[in-house]
Design a protein around this motif. Structure first.
Motif, PDB file in Angstrom:
ATOM      1  N   SER A   1       0.821  -1.203   0.000  1.00 18.75           N
ATOM      2  CA  SER A   1       0.000   0.000   0.000  1.00 18.75           C
ATOM      3  C   SER A   1       0.857   1.255   0.000  1.00 18.75           C
TER       4      SER A   1
ATOM      5  N   SER B   1       0.899  12.742   2.934  1.00 18.88           N
ATOM      6  CA  SER B   1      -0.242  12.584   3.832  1.00 18.88           C
ATOM      7  C   SER B   1      -0.265  13.696   4.867  1.00 18.88           C
TER       8      SER B   1
ATOM      9  N   ASP C   1      -1.883   4.151   9.620  1.00 20.44           N
ATOM     10  CA  ASP C   1      -3.118   4.556   8.960  1.00 20.44           C
ATOM     11  C   ASP C   1      -3.437   3.619   7.797  1.00 20.44           C
ATOM     12  N   SER C   2      -2.406   3.204   7.063  1.00 17.60           N
ATOM     13  CA  SER C   2      -2.603   2.261   5.962  1.00 17.60           C
ATOM     14  C   SER C   2      -3.168   0.943   6.480  1.00 17.60           C
TER      15      SER C   2
ATOM     16  N   LYS D   1      -4.985   0.540   9.163  1.00 16.54           N
ATOM     17  CA  LYS D   1      -6.374   0.770   9.561  1.00 16.54           C
ATOM     18  C   LYS D   1      -7.296   0.802   8.343  1.00 16.54           C
ATOM     19  N   ARG D   2      -6.845   1.465   7.290  1.00 19.37           N
ATOM     20  CA  ARG D   2      -7.650   1.547   6.067  1.00 19.37           C
ATOM     21  C   ARG D   2      -7.842   0.170   5.434  1.00 19.37           C
TER      22      ARG D   2
ATOM     23  N   THR E   1     -10.342  -1.829   7.430  1.00 22.65           N
ATOM     24  CA  THR E   1     -11.710  -1.376   7.163  1.00 22.65           C
ATOM     25  C   THR E   1     -12.201  -1.914   5.830  1.00 22.65           C
ATOM     26  N   SER E   2     -11.324  -1.878   4.816  1.00 24.09           N
ATOM     27  CA  SER E   2     -11.689  -2.379   3.495  1.00 24.09           C
ATOM     28  C   SER E   2     -11.977  -3.876   3.535  1.00 24.09           C
TER      29      SER E   2
END
Length: 497
Positions: free
Chosen positions: A141, A254, A265-266, A268-269, A272-273
């Motif tokens: 990512s 960012s 943060d990556s 966490k994203r 979520t995805s």
């Protein structure tokens, strides 16, 4: 008027309707009035021709035909309402008897929604993929983000994989340069696969000013699909330079101050995805399990219409936008036409069965759609269509598609009810609690899942149009179906007289 309903099979009925002739009076008066306005008889003012003169000059049969065609939609609709039928599509009408001054009798065969018994879905259990985000996923990512901030700088060396080259192209077929076969100043990243097959091998090793010729099948233009001799000339070679992976990059790419914060943060994203993907997977598998439990008969006519709609949308919308026809698509997919037809039929059957059973569940659970839910769904549909919410909303209203959108949300809520009652575990054996998600997000995700199954893509599926009672349209169709029968019956009546 008297009517009777005969069940032909679980999805089709025959209505038998008998109408006393006096109930045709208004339609007969209207027929004489209409004919009066259309014809001219010497000695009479237009619109003032007596009924007996119209009968003598133009035949009682013509008046009967006009009157019955005018009255038939009303009588059909009354019979449908009296029988409390939920009709699908248009009826096949047959005039059985027309006795002047006595009786009108006709039959109408029409598809109806089948009666469905909702199975006990509380025991449904499905397994879904576990949510796992590895360090490799995080690195990938971040690398994708890093790639977006890459810079290019001209270099004086031979082109290599990953370089950005500026090139001129010239394509010839049978020795002739194609009208649309010349392009200049094209920027191409070697290895991206965005241009012609064979171009990577041709340009690798070339410096600025170098050129090469290769053979490739054209992917577009007037000579699409033909083999062409392509000359490529390199005018510039530029190397891509990636920024260093450090805190400075995190601040550039960012809102975070450090690389570690960016990576967190990556993660966490991605979680979520994957959580959303897991919920979608659960909904799809619960739906499949529900369909296996339920007996849902499908009207043959409706199925044929749905199959034709799906084929039409694929050929004339999706493939057309990609510059492909069905034959080329099947070649790319490695499928025969028979395999494609079988898959399309299977998808159409699943779409219809899904809509029928979820609609029944909506009624059973008395599920309603509020304005907020409808607006949220409309916003998402607008986004996926590439239109602004206002434009999409206007198109929906003008096209009379609001009930269709309401139905999509309602079916999503019905599926969410079944998912909530099901047992969902992941591949690690852990129970998945989808209630942790926001209720509106679950409903919208479920609506998307249902839409993907039931929709015929570019246009609303045939079942959507037919699912509403649509009695007025069906009645008008009944009028058209009966015209020839009325003519014949009127002739027979006149001959008998």
């Amino acid at each position: 008027m008297k009517s009777a309903v005969e069940t032909l099979n679980p999805t089709r009925v025959r209505l038998t309707v008998e109408v006393p002739f006096e109930e045709l009076k208004d339609s007969l008066d209207a027929a004489y009035k209409k004919i009066n306005q259309q014809v001219t008889v010497k000695g009479f003012r237009k619109g003032k021709i007596p009924a007996r003169i119209i009968d003598q000059r133009f035949g009682r049969g013509a008046v009967l035909e006009e009157a019955v065609n005018d009255a038939l939609p009303k009588f059909y609709t009354e019979a449908v309402n009296e029988g409390e039928l939920n009709v699908l599509g248009q009826p096949d009408v047959d005039i059985k008897e027309l006795k002047d001054g006595e009786l009108l009798s006709f039959t109408a065969e029409v598809d109806v929604r089948p009666e469905i018994e909702i199975p006990d879905y509380s025991g449904i259990a499905v397994t879904v993929d576990a949510i796992e985000v590895s360090d490799e996923d995080i690195d990938k990512s971040v690398e994708q983000l890093r790639d977006r901030f890459a810079s290019t700088n001209p270099v004086e060396r031979a082109a290599a994989d990953g370089d950005v080259v500026t090139i001129d192209l010239e394509a010839k077929v049978d020795g002739e340069v194609l009208p649309d076969g010349v392009a200049e100043g094209v920027q191409y990243t070697i290895g991206s696969g965005e241009l012609l097959d064979g171009i990577d091998e041709a340009v690798i090793g070339l410096e600025a000013g170098g050129e090469a010729t290769f053979t490739s099948e054209l992917k577009g233009g007037a000579a699409e699909g033909k083999s062409a001799e392509v000359t490529v000339k390199v005018s510039q070679v530029a190397a891509r330079e990636l920024p260093a992976l450090d805190d400075e990059f995190a601040q550039l790419a960012s809102e975070f101050d450090t690389l570690e914060e960016l990576k967190a943060d990556s993660r966490k994203r991605l979680e979520t995805s994957k959580q959303y993907d897991q919920a979608t997977q659960a909904q799809e598998r619960v739906l499949d399990a529900l369909l296996e439990l339920a007996e849902v008969p499908i009207p043959e006519k409706l199925l044929a219409e749905e199959i034709n709609t799906r084929k039409h949308n694929l050929e004339h919308h999706q493939l057309g936008q990609m510059g492909l026809d069905l034959a080329k698509y099947l070649e790319i997919q490695g499928k025969t036409e028979e395999e494609f037809d079988a898959e399309t039929k299977e998808q159409a059957e699943k779409g219809i069965r899904t809509q029928f059973i979820l609609d029944e569940l909506v009624n059973k659970e008395k599920l309603n759609v509020n304005q907020e839910e409808l607006t949220e769904h409309l916003m998402r549909r607008a986004q996926s269509s590439g239109m602004s919410p206002d434009q999409f909303a206007q198109a929906v209203v003008e096209g009379g598609q609001v009930p269709m959108l309401v139905g999509e949300v309602a079916r999503g809520k019905a599926l969410a009810v079944v998912v909530e009652a099901a047992t969902v575990t992941d591949t690690n054996g852990e129970v998945v609690d989808l209630e942790d998600e926001e209720a509106d997000e679950i409903t919208e995700a479920a609506a998307e899942t249902v839409e993907a199954v039931t929709a015929a893509d570019a246009e609303a599926p045939a079942v959507e149009a037919a699912a509403e009672p649509a009695k007025d349209d069906a009645a008008e169709a009944a009028k058209d179906e009966a015209k020839d029968d009325v003519k014949d019956a009127a002739k027979d009546e006149k001959a008998g007289a």
